[in-house]
Motif scaffolding. Structure first.
Motif, PDB file in Angstrom:
ATOM      1  N   MET A 136       0.808  -1.181   0.000  1.00 41.92           N
ATOM      2  CA  MET A 136       0.000   0.000   0.000  1.00 41.92           C
ATOM      3  C   MET A 136       0.860   1.257   0.000  1.00 41.92           C
ATOM      4  O   MET A 136       0.544   2.228  -0.676  1.00 41.92           O
ATOM      5  CB  MET A 136      -0.911  -0.030   1.222  1.00 41.92           C
ATOM      6  N   VAL A 137       1.963   1.248   0.754  1.00 46.82           N
ATOM      7  CA  VAL A 137       2.861   2.397   0.791  1.00 46.82           C
ATOM      8  C   VAL A 137       3.488   2.619  -0.577  1.00 46.82           C
ATOM      9  O   VAL A 137       3.570   3.759  -1.045  1.00 46.82           O
ATOM     10  CB  VAL A 137       3.955   2.198   1.865  1.00 46.82           C
ATOM     11  N   LEU A 138       3.914   1.540  -1.223  1.00 48.47           N
ATOM     12  CA  LEU A 138       4.515   1.682  -2.550  1.00 48.47           C
ATOM     13  C   LEU A 138       3.508   2.216  -3.558  1.00 48.47           C
ATOM     14  O   LEU A 138       3.841   3.048  -4.402  1.00 48.47           O
ATOM     15  CB  LEU A 138       5.091   0.349  -3.024  1.00 48.47           C
ATOM     16  N   ALA A 159       3.234   5.918  -3.122  1.00 49.50           N
ATOM     17  CA  ALA A 159       4.389   6.610  -3.692  1.00 49.50           C
ATOM     18  C   ALA A 159       4.316   6.639  -5.214  1.00 49.50           C
ATOM     19  O   ALA A 159       4.622   7.656  -5.838  1.00 49.50           O
ATOM     20  CB  ALA A 159       5.687   5.942  -3.238  1.00 49.50           C
ATOM     21  N   VAL A 160       3.902   5.539  -5.818  1.00 45.88           N
ATOM     22  CA  VAL A 160       3.749   5.486  -7.280  1.00 45.88           C
ATOM     23  C   VAL A 160       2.730   6.531  -7.740  1.00 45.88           C
ATOM     24  O   VAL A 160       2.889   7.156  -8.787  1.00 45.88           O
ATOM     25  CB  VAL A 160       3.340   4.067  -7.744  1.00 45.88           C
ATOM     26  N   CYS A 161       1.719   6.767  -6.936  1.00 43.48           N
ATOM     27  CA  CYS A 161       0.675   7.755  -7.271  1.00 43.48           C
ATOM     28  C   CYS A 161       1.045   9.167  -6.810  1.00 43.48           C
ATOM     29  O   CYS A 161       0.195  10.051  -6.770  1.00 43.48           O
ATOM     30  CB  CYS A 161      -0.649   7.328  -6.650  1.00 43.48           C
ATOM     31  N   SER A 162       2.308   9.373  -6.454  1.00 42.60           N
ATOM     32  CA  SER A 162       2.827  10.688  -6.035  1.00 42.60           C
ATOM     33  C   SER A 162       2.203  11.210  -4.749  1.00 42.60           C
ATOM     34  O   SER A 162       2.020  12.413  -4.579  1.00 42.60           O
ATOM     35  CB  SER A 162       2.630  11.713  -7.160  1.00 42.60           C
ATOM     36  N   HIS A 163       1.904  10.303  -3.819  1.00 40.76           N
ATOM     37  CA  HIS A 163       1.321  10.713  -2.543  1.00 40.76           C
ATOM     38  C   HIS A 163       2.353  10.760  -1.424  1.00 40.76           C
ATOM     39  O   HIS A 163       1.969  10.885  -0.260  1.00 40.76           O
ATOM     40  CB  HIS A 163       0.179   9.787  -2.142  1.00 40.76           C
ATOM     41  N   GLY A 164       3.621  10.646  -1.739  1.00 38.36           N
ATOM     42  CA  GLY A 164       4.627  10.751  -0.689  1.00 38.36           C
ATOM     43  C   GLY A 164       5.822   9.863  -0.906  1.00 38.36           C
ATOM     44  O   GLY A 164       6.091   9.403  -2.012  1.00 38.36           O
ATOM     45  N   VAL A 165       6.523   9.629   0.155  1.00 41.17           N
ATOM     46  CA  VAL A 165       7.772   8.877   0.173  1.00 41.17           C
ATOM     47  C   VAL A 165       7.481   7.451   0.622  1.00 41.17           C
ATOM     48  O   VAL A 165       6.655   7.237   1.504  1.00 41.17           O
ATOM     49  CB  VAL A 165       8.762   9.534   1.163  1.00 41.17           C
ATOM     50  N   VAL A 201      13.150   6.547  -1.342  1.00 40.46           N
ATOM     51  CA  VAL A 201      12.645   6.812  -2.686  1.00 40.46           C
ATOM     52  C   VAL A 201      11.704   8.008  -2.612  1.00 40.46           C
ATOM     53  O   VAL A 201      10.773   8.021  -1.812  1.00 40.46           O
ATOM     54  CB  VAL A 201      11.905   5.578  -3.250  1.00 40.46           C
ATOM     55  N   VAL A 202      11.972   9.011  -3.456  1.00 41.64           N
ATOM     56  CA  VAL A 202      11.184  10.234  -3.454  1.00 41.64           C
ATOM     57  C   VAL A 202      10.777  10.558  -4.884  1.00 41.64           C
ATOM     58  O   VAL A 202      11.578  10.433  -5.808  1.00 41.64           O
ATOM     59  CB  VAL A 202      12.009  11.413  -2.882  1.00 41.64           C
TER      60      VAL A 202
END
Length: 79
Positions: free
Chosen positions: A1-3, A6-12, A46-47
């Motif tokens: 879910m975290v990845l 991040a893929v959807c540009s919602h954070g790190v 990853v940012v």
């Protein structure tokens, strides 16, 4: 879910190599452009490249790097 966030540009996203490797290879995620560290422990930050220069992101990066350094020192791990 975290990845996915991040893929959807919602954070790190923080993740082990075996979790992020395919996403990085596909170009869905980008590794943080900082020198890699060699130790028995592996950390990757990853940012989203569009967010790298935001003050809040820079503060988060600084905090995480300081925490990683403190952890290594407390475990007596040399880099």
């Amino acid at each position: 879910m975290v990845l996915e966030a991040a893929v959807c540009s919602h954070g790190v996203a923080l993740g082990w190599d075996y979790y992020v490797r395919d996403s990085i290879k596909r170009g869905d995620l980008q590794p943080l452009p900082i020198p890699t560290q060699s130790s028995d422990y592996q950390e990757y930050l990853v940012v989203n490249p569009q967010s790298t220069n935001r003050e809040s992101v820079e503060k988060m990066i600084e905090w995480l790097l300081a925490l990683a350094k403190q952890t290594r020192l407390s475990l007596d791990v040399t880099i």
